[in-house]
Scaffold this motif. Structure first.
Motif, short mmCIF file in Angstrom:
data_model
loop_
_atom_site.label_atom_id
_atom_site.label_comp_id
_atom_site.label_asym_id
_atom_site.label_seq_id
_atom_site.Cartn_x
_atom_site.Cartn_y
_atom_site.Cartn_z
N ALA A 215 0.85 -1.19 0.00
CA ALA A 215 0.00 0.00 0.00
C ALA A 215 0.89 1.24 0.00
O ALA A 215 1.90 1.28 0.71
N ILE A 216 0.52 2.24 -0.79
CA ILE A 216 1.30 3.48 -0.86
C ILE A 216 0.49 4.59 -0.19
O ILE A 216 -0.41 5.19 -0.77
N TRP A 217 0.84 4.84 1.07
CA TRP A 217 0.16 5.85 1.90
C TRP A 217 0.31 7.24 1.27
O TRP A 217 1.40 7.63 0.85
N GLY A 218 -0.80 7.96 1.21
CA GLY A 218 -0.77 9.33 0.71
C GLY A 218 -0.97 9.46 -0.79
O GLY A 218 -1.21 10.55 -1.29
N GLU A 219 -0.90 8.33 -1.51
CA GLU A 219 -1.01 8.39 -2.97
C GLU A 219 -2.27 7.71 -3.51
O GLU A 219 -2.54 7.78 -4.70
N GLY A 220 -3.01 7.01 -2.65
CA GLY A 220 -4.23 6.37 -3.10
C GLY A 220 -4.02 5.26 -4.10
O GLY A 220 -4.87 5.04 -4.98
N ALA A 239 -9.36 6.07 -2.08
CA ALA A 239 -9.01 6.43 -0.70
C ALA A 239 -7.58 6.92 -0.70
O ALA A 239 -6.70 6.31 -1.33
N THR A 240 -7.32 8.00 0.00
CA THR A 240 -6.01 8.65 -0.05
C THR A 240 -4.92 7.86 0.67
O THR A 240 -3.76 7.87 0.26
N GLN A 241 -5.29 7.17 1.76
CA GLN A 241 -4.29 6.58 2.63
C GLN A 241 -4.47 5.06 2.76
O GLN A 241 -4.83 4.56 3.82
N PRO A 242 -4.18 4.30 1.68
CA PRO A 242 -4.17 2.85 1.84
C PRO A 242 -3.06 2.45 2.81
O PRO A 242 -1.99 3.06 2.83
N ALA A 243 -3.33 1.43 3.63
CA ALA A 243 -2.39 1.15 4.72
C ALA A 243 -1.96 -0.31 4.82
O ALA A 243 -0.78 -0.59 5.04
N GLY A 244 -2.88 -1.25 4.72
CA GLY A 244 -2.53 -2.67 4.87
C GLY A 244 -3.03 -3.48 3.70
O GLY A 244 -4.03 -3.13 3.06
#
Length: 295
Positions: A215-220, A239-244
């Motif tokens: 996941a690339i946080w901040g890049e969607g 979604a802007t902040q994918p995480a896991g």
């Protein structure tokens, strides 16, 4: 490799959804800062219902792994350390190594390796430069700090044979690859596996061909890297902040992605959602923590 369009699953919008795993035919994930362990019922295909709350801790809950031979039990990166969580939510602490940290620190992402050990990272709440660490929990329950000087450790993820560890240093926008000694869990000298051109690599998972999803946080977006570190796929998300991320489903070819609303002044309707997208290459089974002395 091709991928379908991501679909938002379930009605929850998480503050900081991470630590997602496919366990016993269902997804299990954490909402870190609320201390909640969440799951979907096995085989649940709903898109509009809520996730189930398995347990809720009074401290942040970064990630869990199932404990072999103990249905409903987990090993968890939580609060300032590592604990065993019983099915009734009771916590048995193995160690709290970050209690003595000079700056307020919490555990973050974690995973089990194919040899039955558990690994988890820590970070300060303000993401102080170089203040994070990586810990290894051996099968006898010993907790050892194996790396320091990391700012925001994420992943971690292991190759299917357990001989390579992938670890994101999110604040430095790097994914490193470490050789792993199978018998001891000792790490060799790292190399840079990938450096996304923008955004921060966050949660990661491998597939059966040696590729790596992150996941690339901040890049969607979610990236897929081939075994040689070549970026070969970018999957956009609403979604802007994918995480896991994890691979699961009946055939192992559904990529599940968590996201977060934390820090967004105007979150969109799908920020914090959990997404599912079909991919071509399956993932290996989720590894368990295997204590030396089982139940």
């Amino acid at each position: 490799m091709s991928a379908a369009v991501p679909v938002a699953r379930w009605s929850d919008r998480l503050e900081l959804g991470e630590g997602i795993r496919w366990v016993d035919g269902r997804i299990v994930l954490t909402d870190i800062l609320t201390g909640r362990l969440l799951s979907a019922p096995p085989g649940d295909d709903r898109t509009d219902g809520p996730l189930d709350v398995l347990t809720e801790l009074p401290v942040p809950l970064g990630a869990v792994a199932p404990v072999a031979g103990r249905p409903g039990d987990w090993i968890a990166a939580a609060g300032t350390g590592i604990c065993l969580l019983a099915a009734d939510g009771t916590a048995e602490w193995l160690a709290r190594p970050e209690d003595a940290a000079s700056t307020a620190t919490r555990m973050n992402d974690g995973t089990a390796d194919p040899f039955g050990r558990f690994w988890a990272g820590s970070m300060t709440y303000d993401a102080a430069d170089g203040a994070g660490s990586l810990y290894r929990v051996d099968r006898d329950g010993t907790v050892t700090r194996v790396l320091d000087g990391i700012t925001v450790p994420n992943g971690p993820a292991f190759s299917a044979d357990g001989t390579a560890l992938f670890l994101a240093d999110s604040a430095r926008a790097l994914i490193r690859r470490y050789p792993v000694e199978p018998a001891t869990g000792e790490l060799g000298a790292p190399s840079v596996f990938a450096a996304p051109p923008s955004g921060s690599p966050d949660g990661m998972t491998v597939d059966t061909e040696g590729g790596l999803w992150t996941a690339i946080w901040g890049e969607g977006v979610v990236h897929h890297y081939r075994a040689d570190g070549t970026l070969d796929q970018v999957v956009p998300l609403p979604a802007t902040q994918p995480a896991g991320v994890c691979l699961g489903g009946g055939d192992g070819r559904t990529l599940y992605v968590t996201s977060a609303r934390i820090g967004l002044t105007r979150p969109g309707p799908l920020d914090g959602a959990v997404f599912a997208v079909r991919v071509d290459v399956p993932g290996p089974p989720t590894a368990s923590y295997r204590p030396e002395h089982g139940s």
